[in-house]
Design a protein around this motif. Structure first.
Motif, PDB file in Angstrom:
ATOM      1  N   GLU A   1       0.826  -1.206   0.000  1.00 54.97           N
ATOM      2  CA  GLU A   1       0.000   0.000   0.000  1.00 54.97           C
ATOM      3  C   GLU A   1       0.861   1.258   0.000  1.00 54.97           C
ATOM      4  OE1 GLU A   1      -2.730  -0.387   3.276  1.00 54.97           O
ATOM      5  OE2 GLU A   1      -4.147  -1.565   2.084  1.00 54.97           O
ATOM      6  N   ASP A   2       1.968   1.228   0.735  1.00 56.38           N
ATOM      7  CA  ASP A   2       2.880   2.370   0.766  1.00 56.38           C
ATOM      8  C   ASP A   2       3.475   2.601  -0.625  1.00 56.38           C
ATOM      9  OD1 ASP A   2       4.544   4.420   2.039  1.00 56.38           O
ATOM     10  OD2 ASP A   2       6.184   3.016   1.673  1.00 56.38           O
ATOM     11  N   LEU A   3       3.895   1.529  -1.263  1.00 53.84           N
ATOM     12  CA  LEU A   3       4.469   1.620  -2.609  1.00 53.84           C
ATOM     13  C   LEU A   3       3.438   2.120  -3.617  1.00 53.84           C
ATOM     14  CD1 LEU A   3       7.290   0.958  -3.535  1.00 53.84           C
ATOM     15  CD2 LEU A   3       6.472  -1.273  -4.222  1.00 53.84           C
ATOM     16  N   ARG A   4       2.231   1.586  -3.525  1.00 52.78           N
ATOM     17  CA  ARG A   4       1.163   2.021  -4.426  1.00 52.78           C
ATOM     18  C   ARG A   4       0.904   3.519  -4.274  1.00 52.78           C
ATOM     19  NH1 ARG A   4      -4.252   3.012  -4.930  1.00 52.78           N
ATOM     20  NH2 ARG A   4      -5.171   2.256  -6.884  1.00 52.78           N
ATOM     21  N   GLY A   5       0.938   3.996  -3.035  1.00 53.55           N
ATOM     22  CA  GLY A   5       0.726   5.415  -2.776  1.00 53.55           C
ATOM     23  C   GLY A   5       1.767   6.300  -3.442  1.00 53.55           C
ATOM     24  N   GLN A   6       2.997   5.798  -3.557  1.00 50.00           N
ATOM     25  CA  GLN A   6       4.049   6.568  -4.209  1.00 50.00           C
ATOM     26  C   GLN A   6       3.874   6.611  -5.728  1.00 50.00           C
ATOM     27  OE1 GLN A   6       8.126   5.662  -2.848  1.00 50.00           O
ATOM     28  NE2 GLN A   6       7.155   4.408  -1.272  1.00 50.00           N
ATOM     29  N   LEU A   7       3.255   5.584  -6.288  1.00 52.31           N
ATOM     30  CA  LEU A   7       3.162   5.451  -7.743  1.00 52.31           C
ATOM     31  C   LEU A   7       1.828   5.897  -8.331  1.00 52.31           C
ATOM     32  CD1 LEU A   7       4.762   1.887  -7.975  1.00 52.31           C
ATOM     33  CD2 LEU A   7       5.862   4.048  -8.629  1.00 52.31           C
ATOM     34  N   ASP A   8       0.735   5.620  -7.639  1.00 50.02           N
ATOM     35  CA  ASP A   8      -0.596   5.795  -8.218  1.00 50.02           C
ATOM     36  C   ASP A   8      -0.909   7.255  -8.537  1.00 50.02           C
ATOM     37  OD1 ASP A   8      -3.127   4.772  -9.085  1.00 50.02           O
ATOM     38  OD2 ASP A   8      -4.000   5.595  -7.249  1.00 50.02           O
TER      39      ASP A   8
END
Length: 122
Positions: A61-68
């Motif tokens: 979820e943290d990674l997705r937040g950086q990319l999305d």
């Protein structure tokens, strides 16, 4: 050994600065990306889990937040966001957080293209 995986999706815009002059990929465009994070190991005899999916959830979820919904070229380390470099970028941010990480697979749903990264030296 057993391999499990968890997927997440994100929307992102980018351009490829190394694409040939006049190629459409040199212009800003967007994709729907699907990322599969795979972990390999032996199931715990008590729980039956290689890794509990909830233990992967916060890192993803943290990674997705950086990319999305971001412009990928503006993210440090993704100035040339090819599928290969993006998969390595994800690996570099997860391998210390998810024990047994064995593979990052990324697909661009809009193009039916993808990349599988199994770590450095694999």
């Amino acid at each position: 050994a057993m391999r499990i995986y968890k997927e997440f999706t994100f929307e992102g815009a980018h351009f490829l600065p190394t694409a040939p002059e006049g190629h459409p990929n040199r212009r800003i465009h967007g994709h729907s990306f699907r990322v599969r994070v795979s972990v390999e190991g032996e199931p715990d005899p008590h729980t039956g889990h290689v890794v509990h999916f909830d233990d992967m959830k916060s890192a993803l979820e943290d990674l997705r937040g950086q990319l999305d919904h971001n412009f990928l070229n503006d993210i440090d380390g993704l100035e040339n966001p090819t599928l290969g470099l993006l998969s390595k970028w994800i690996w570099d941010r997860l391998h210390n957080k998810i024990p047994g990480l064995t593979e990052i697979a990324i697909a661009r749903d809009t193009c039916r293209e993808g990349c599988v990264y199994t770590g450095p030296g694999a």
